[in-house]
Write a protein that holds these residues in place. Structure first.
Motif, PDB file in Angstrom:
ATOM      1  N   TYR A 102      32.947  12.654  86.492  1.00 47.62           N
ATOM      2  CA  TYR A 102      31.834  11.775  86.118  1.00 47.62           C
ATOM      3  C   TYR A 102      30.696  12.677  85.633  1.00 47.62           C
ATOM      4  N   ASP A 103      30.791  13.088  84.390  1.00 50.26           N
ATOM      5  CA  ASP A 103      29.869  14.098  83.865  1.00 50.26           C
ATOM      6  C   ASP A 103      28.548  13.510  83.385  1.00 50.26           C
ATOM      7  N   PHE A 104      28.528  12.210  83.101  1.00 54.88           N
ATOM      8  CA  PHE A 104      27.350  11.619  82.459  1.00 54.88           C
ATOM      9  C   PHE A 104      26.893  10.373  83.217  1.00 54.88           C
ATOM     10  N   LEU A 105      25.638  10.023  82.976  1.00 55.71           N
ATOM     11  CA  LEU A 105      25.053   8.817  83.556  1.00 55.71           C
ATOM     12  C   LEU A 105      24.368   8.035  82.447  1.00 55.71           C
ATOM     13  N   VAL A 106      24.602   6.747  82.399  1.00 59.41           N
ATOM     14  CA  VAL A 106      23.859   5.849  81.518  1.00 59.41           C
ATOM     15  C   VAL A 106      23.075   4.906  82.414  1.00 59.41           C
ATOM     16  N   ALA A 107      21.782   4.850  82.227  1.00 60.56           N
ATOM     17  CA  ALA A 107      20.939   4.128  83.189  1.00 60.56           C
ATOM     18  C   ALA A 107      19.782   3.439  82.491  1.00 60.56           C
ATOM     19  N   SER A 108      19.222   2.485  83.190  1.00 62.36           N
ATOM     20  CA  SER A 108      17.989   1.835  82.749  1.00 62.36           C
ATOM     21  C   SER A 108      16.812   2.513  83.432  1.00 62.36           C
ATOM     22  N   ASP A 109      15.646   1.916  83.315  1.00 60.44           N
ATOM     23  CA  ASP A 109      14.467   2.464  83.984  1.00 60.44           C
ATOM     24  C   ASP A 109      14.558   2.324  85.498  1.00 60.44           C
ATOM     25  N   ALA A 110      15.659   1.765  86.006  1.00 58.62           N
ATOM     26  CA  ALA A 110      15.849   1.663  87.459  1.00 58.62           C
ATOM     27  C   ALA A 110      15.960   3.032  88.115  1.00 58.62           C
ATOM     28  N   ILE A 111      16.214   4.092  87.344  1.00 56.36           N
ATOM     29  CA  ILE A 111      16.302   5.431  87.941  1.00 56.36           C
ATOM     30  C   ILE A 111      14.923   6.030  88.171  1.00 56.36           C
ATOM     31  N   GLY A 112      13.863   5.337  87.757  1.00 55.82           N
ATOM     32  CA  GLY A 112      12.513   5.888  87.876  1.00 55.82           C
ATOM     33  C   GLY A 112      12.121   6.214  89.300  1.00 55.82           C
ATOM     34  N   MET A 113      12.677   5.502  90.258  1.00 53.98           N
ATOM     35  CA  MET A 113      12.404   5.797  91.662  1.00 53.98           C
ATOM     36  C   MET A 113      13.580   5.320  92.497  1.00 53.98           C
ATOM     37  N   GLY A 114      13.779   5.995  93.643  1.00 50.38           N
ATOM     38  CA  GLY A 114      14.725   5.499  94.633  1.00 50.38           C
ATOM     39  C   GLY A 114      16.080   6.140  94.661  1.00 50.38           C
ATOM     40  N   LEU A 115      16.486   6.850  93.602  1.00 51.87           N
ATOM     41  CA  LEU A 115      17.800   7.469  93.607  1.00 51.87           C
ATOM     42  C   LEU A 115      17.662   8.971  93.453  1.00 51.87           C
ATOM     43  N   ASN A 116      18.442   9.695  94.219  1.00 50.14           N
ATOM     44  CA  ASN A 116      18.449  11.154  94.160  1.00 50.14           C
ATOM     45  C   ASN A 116      19.550  11.574  93.198  1.00 50.14           C
ATOM     46  N   LEU A 117      19.192  11.993  91.993  1.00 52.28           N
ATOM     47  CA  LEU A 117      20.154  12.241  90.934  1.00 52.28           C
ATOM     48  C   LEU A 117      20.074  13.681  90.443  1.00 52.28           C
ATOM     49  N   SER A 118      21.238  14.289  90.254  1.00 46.88           N
ATOM     50  CA  SER A 118      21.302  15.671  89.769  1.00 46.88           C
ATOM     51  C   SER A 118      21.308  15.676  88.238  1.00 46.88           C
ATOM     52  N   ILE A 119      20.240  15.206  87.655  1.00 51.92           N
ATOM     53  CA  ILE A 119      20.153  15.102  86.200  1.00 51.92           C
ATOM     54  C   ILE A 119      19.599  16.404  85.625  1.00 51.92           C
ATOM     55  N   LYS A 120      20.264  16.920  84.625  1.00 53.66           N
ATOM     56  CA  LYS A 120      19.779  18.119  83.954  1.00 53.66           C
ATOM     57  C   LYS A 120      18.951  17.783  82.716  1.00 53.66           C
ATOM     58  N   ARG A 121      19.345  16.704  82.028  1.00 54.00           N
ATOM     59  CA  ARG A 121      18.620  16.336  80.814  1.00 54.00           C
ATOM     60  C   ARG A 121      18.544  14.817  80.698  1.00 54.00           C
ATOM     61  N   ILE A 122      17.359  14.315  80.416  1.00 56.42           N
ATOM     62  CA  ILE A 122      17.144  12.895  80.143  1.00 56.42           C
ATOM     63  C   ILE A 122      17.179  12.702  78.633  1.00 56.42           C
ATOM     64  N   VAL A 123      17.999  11.766  78.169  1.00 58.80           N
ATOM     65  CA  VAL A 123      18.093  11.430  76.751  1.00 58.80           C
ATOM     66  C   VAL A 123      17.704   9.966  76.590  1.00 58.80           C
ATOM     67  N   PHE A 124      16.568   9.700  75.982  1.00 54.85           N
ATOM     68  CA  PHE A 124      16.141   8.320  75.770  1.00 54.85           C
ATOM     69  C   PHE A 124      16.916   7.727  74.597  1.00 54.85           C
ATOM     70  N   GLY A 125      17.718   6.714  74.891  1.00 53.54           N
ATOM     71  CA  GLY A 125      18.443   6.030  73.827  1.00 53.54           C
ATOM     72  C   GLY A 125      17.565   5.115  73.018  1.00 53.54           C
ATOM     73  N   ALA A 126      16.412   4.765  73.568  1.00 51.48           N
ATOM     74  CA  ALA A 126      15.433   3.932  72.871  1.00 51.48           C
ATOM     75  C   ALA A 126      14.085   4.159  73.534  1.00 51.48           C
ATOM     76  N   THR A 127      13.036   3.813  72.835  1.00 57.35           N
ATOM     77  CA  THR A 127      11.685   3.912  73.398  1.00 57.35           C
ATOM     78  C   THR A 127      10.957   2.577  73.322  1.00 57.35           C
ATOM     79  N   THR A 128      11.717   1.505  73.114  1.00 55.33           N
ATOM     80  CA  THR A 128      11.153   0.160  73.133  1.00 55.33           C
ATOM     81  C   THR A 128      11.965  -0.697  74.088  1.00 55.33           C
ATOM     82  N   LYS A 129      11.326  -1.739  74.560  1.00 52.50           N
ATOM     83  CA  LYS A 129      11.957  -2.621  75.536  1.00 52.50           C
ATOM     84  C   LYS A 129      11.536  -4.051  75.233  1.00 52.50           C
TER      85      LYS A 129
END
Length: 808
Positions: free
Chosen positions: A422-449
């Protein structure tokens, strides 16, 4: 751009754009016509773009026209990015058309307004419409406001406005001068500090810990909590409350857990520690130390009241607040108003965070292990998951808001485990708080909502919050592997250092970029900018004020009107804002026809965790309210609207159908959580709590397996086949027997009785019930009976700066 100038390529692109981004669902169109298939929708959007006719009397056509006009402003660039050139313009309505719209909505409102005086109100409005000139009396002002709504909003929400106007007119006729004066006094909310006199009698010391993500601010506050004899932790999420609960108990501090839908009492009856969600903070107990996490949330337009209530009302000698730097000016003002001492502690990020100069140029094949792609719609998340798995031949974990917290934690565990693919994560803004994630790089797929009406840019503060998830200084898993001894830890802390820096900052460099080049400038600007200070704290009137205010209106007055009226006439201090009414109004209207509910009962339902954006949630809420109103027992197996038969259905074949089925399971989970929430407030009615927890765990197992099956890599040997799980058979004709493996169909339903199941559910291990000791077996998920360290799965928004504590 005129309709006639739209090219076929632009039409096809707009259709694909709208379909892929689920704009029809976000706009609520599916609720107007649930049978509308994507293919039919595509044809309707084409018609909206260039077809004849603008029949605005049809709500669906009206929304499609809105969408078509908005899409007409989109030009397709060579890099296939979308640029909005302007705002859509709506066709102007004639005076006769405005009258027709208002008249039809007056008739529509009659279905929900049963008052005998409503017919006279309609006649007065109709006569005023015929005059076609402004009037200074109340009816005239109502007519002018209705005209404006039709012109500006195309009759959206007009029925609700008519209902509000009628009850306002009724209240104005029955109110006396003295009653209006009494209402004005009651709605003077300028001094919420005075609502908590017991807290004002204390001389509290407030410690404000501020800094960016991964700076250790919450860690230092929690260390002080561990040293106290009695204390309270208040977090924004149940996952965070659970982590602190586990951590304190592991440290020998007996601790209770209290969230909206769960209570866990410590074995030690004299336990003086409590971990809770911020909405559940007790303001009627004294303690030595209290910690309020994510204090910047007090400025939230909907939930801010809970943080303000905790800040103003907690009876703690020491109050530790953890959050962003932009809260400092407001907290200084509030501390001065309360007469409390304030000490501000500033922290710097412990690992570097860098914004890249180039995007991925749309190439998902260039993702690296540890990357997280951020999207802002459920369909986009599933689409990206499939595309990434196809391109990389690796598995992808996903996290989004509609997933149950337990499933989000399991997906985080899959992503964090370095021993799987499981090399990758696809997530919403729900990762902004509450989860302890070993993320090396954040890639924004979009900047609008999509905000329910249109696409809006993601706020800079939210971009920074999400980006801060990259490059954590020390994850909980790393900390657990290299946990120092207690003696060594104490020695290091006495020397002023939490632990030795065994992980260099260079190894934990966090990177931030975007998928498309057009989004990168906005992310770079947001990362380099300073967020505006929070100017106001949210409040909501206490229940006793609402109950007293409702006494000034006739018994038949809807609670939604009373709440709106209270909001409208309340007087506020400049440093506070009234939290907006959102789901509360929808819930109030949904349960309005239910008999035998007191105002207090209705207010409790309005506070329930139920989103009225989901049409399917309305009958669930109403069914629960009818159980309370009728005084009938509300066993979870005896409420047909819950539709537990979803657990007995075969899994659909096509991927699109599986995503739809997954959505039904997610909804069922939210309905069960609502049942559990109500079971703590109407215990005599919703009396099968143990069974509800058991059903909840089954739904979570099914959701976890569905997430695996949605994957495009299913069947390629990357997922280890899970164990067979049997469901119980509660009664004849209702077979919940289902093989969670979806590969064996040989199992038969258990013959256990409801009483047996309920008794066993009562004695289930709490961790397993919460699926932290998950019962679904995959390559990386815990096995039944395993001892699990929840800190590997979840973490507070700020873990220990150099070493997270072991909590198992």
């Amino acid at each position: 751009m005129e309709h006639g100038n739209v090219t076929d390529r632009q039409k096809d692109t707009v259709v694909a754009f709208a379909t892929n981004n689920a704009l029809w669902n976000d706009r609520g169109m599916s609720s107007k016509d649930p049978g509308l298939l994507p293919a039919q929708l595509a044809a309707c959007i084409r018609l909206a773009l260039c077809g004849p006719g603008k029949q605005l009397e049809d709500p669906l056509a009206m929304d499609l026209y809105f969408l078509g006009e908005e899409m007409n402003e989109i030009f397709i660039e060579e890099d296939q990015q979308y640029t909005v050139q302007g705002k859509p313009e709506f066709p102007k309505l004639s005076s006769d058309e405005i009258k027709a719209v208002i008249s039809s909505k007056l008739d529509e409102a009659r279905q929900s307004i049963k008052e005998p005086t409503y017919d006279q109100f309609v006649n007065d409005i109709t006569r005023a419409l015929e005059t076609n000139h402004a009037s200074s009396d109340q009816i005239g002002r109502i007519v002018e406001s209705l005209r404006e709504i039709v012109v500006e909003q195309k009759a959206v929400g007009l029925t609700a406005q008519i209902k509000y106007a009628y009850y306002s007119h009724l209240a104005a006729q029955s109110s006396t001068k003295s009653s209006l004066e009494d209402q004005a006094k009651l709605t003077d909310l300028r001094y919420p500090v005075e609502w908590y006199p017991e807290a004002r009698h204390l001389q509290r010391t407030i410690h404000l810990h501020v800094g960016p993500t991964n700076s250790g601010k919450t860690y230092h506050a929690l260390k002080r909590l561990e040293q106290a004899v009695s204390g309270v932790y208040a977090g924004p999420l149940r996952l965070l409350a659970h982590e602190v609960y586990t951590r304190l108990n592991a440290r020998g501090k007996s601790c209770h857990l209290v969230t909206g839908d769960e209570r866990r009492m410590a074995e030690d009856e004299d336990a003086k520690m409590l971990s809770c969600t911020v909405e559940m903070v007790p303001i009627n107990i004294d303690c030595d130390v209290a910690v309020i996490d994510e204090i910047q949330m007090l400025g939230h337009e909907e939930r801010g009241w809970a943080w303000t209530q905790a800040l103003l009302g907690l009876r703690a000698k020491e109050l530790h607040l953890c959050g962003e730097e932009r809260t400092v000016p407001l907290i200084r003002e509030l501390a001065a108003a309360m007469g409390d001492n304030l000490e501000v502690h500033h922290y710097q990020r412990l690992s570097p965070l860098k914004t890249m100069q180039k995007s991925l140029m749309g190439n998902l094949g260039s993702l690296r292990k540890g990357d997280c792609v951020v999207a802002f719609s459920k369909l986009d998340i599933h689409r990206l998951k499939r595309v990434i798995e196809d391109k990389t031949r690796k598995n992808v974990a996903i996290v989004y808001g509609n997933l149950p917290p337990e499933i989000r934690a399991q997906q985080a565990a899959l992503f964090n485990d370095v021993n799987n693919d499981y090399d990758f994560l696809v997530a919403s803004d729900a990762i902004g708080m509450g989860l302890n994630l070993s993320i090396k790089r954040i890639v924004f797929g979009a900047t609008t909502k999509f905000n329910g009406f249109t696409k809006v840019p993601i706020e800079g503060s939210q971009i920074k919050q999400i980006a801060g998830r990259a490059g954590r200084f020390r994850t909980a898993a790393q900390a657990t592997e290299k946990e120092p001894s207690v003696d060594r830890q104490a020695r290091l802390e006495n020397q002023g250092s939490a632990v030795t820096p065994e992980v260099s900052p260079a190894q934990n460099l966090g990177l931030v970029t975007t998928l498309w080049p057009s989004d990168l400038p906005w992310v770079q600007t947001a990362m380099a900018s300073q967020a505006d200070p929070i100017m106001t704290a949210g409040i909501f009137p206490p229940t006793d004020i609402i109950v007293r205010f409702s006494a000034y209106f006739p018994p038949s007055t809807p609670l939604s009107y009373i709440l709106l009226r209270l909001h409208k006439i309340s007087v506020m201090h400049p440093r506070f804002h009234m939290c907006v009414l959102k789901d509360q109004l929808g819930i109030a209207d949904t349960i309005e026809p239910v008999k035998n509910l007191t105002i207090a009962d209705r207010l409790l339902f309005c506070a329930a965790p139920a989103s009225m954006k989901e049409d399917a949630m309305r009958p669930v809420v109403r069914a629960f309210a009818e159980c309370v109103g009728n005084g009938a027992a509300g066993g979870i197996l005896d409420i047909p609207v819950l539709n537990l038969r979803h657990l007995d259905k075969q899994v659909p074949g096509p991927s699109v159908d599986r995503i739809e089925f997954l959505g039904k399971l997610e909804f069922l989970h939210r309905a069960i959580v609502l049942y559990l929430w109500l079971s703590y407030r109407f215990a005599g009615v919703f009396n099968t709590q143990a069974m509800a927890f058991y059903v909840k765990s089954i739904v979570e197992e099914r959701i976890q397996r569905m997430l695996t099956m949605v994957s495009s890599r299913q069947g390629q040997g990357t997922i280890v086949r899970g164990r067979t799980t049997k469901f119980w058979k509660p009664r004849d004709g209702f077979d919940l027997t289902q093989n969670l493996d979806f590969e064996d169909a040989d199992n038969e339903g258990s013959s256990e009785s409801n009483d047996t199941i309920a008794a066993r559910a009562h004695t289930r291990d709490g961790a397993n019930r919460q699926v932290y000791g998950a019962t679904v077996k995959t390559k990386t998920l815990p096995q039944p009976g395993d001892e699990i360290d929840p800190s590997i799965i979840v973490a507070s928004s700020e873990r220990e700066p150099q070493r997270a504590e072991a909590t198992a």
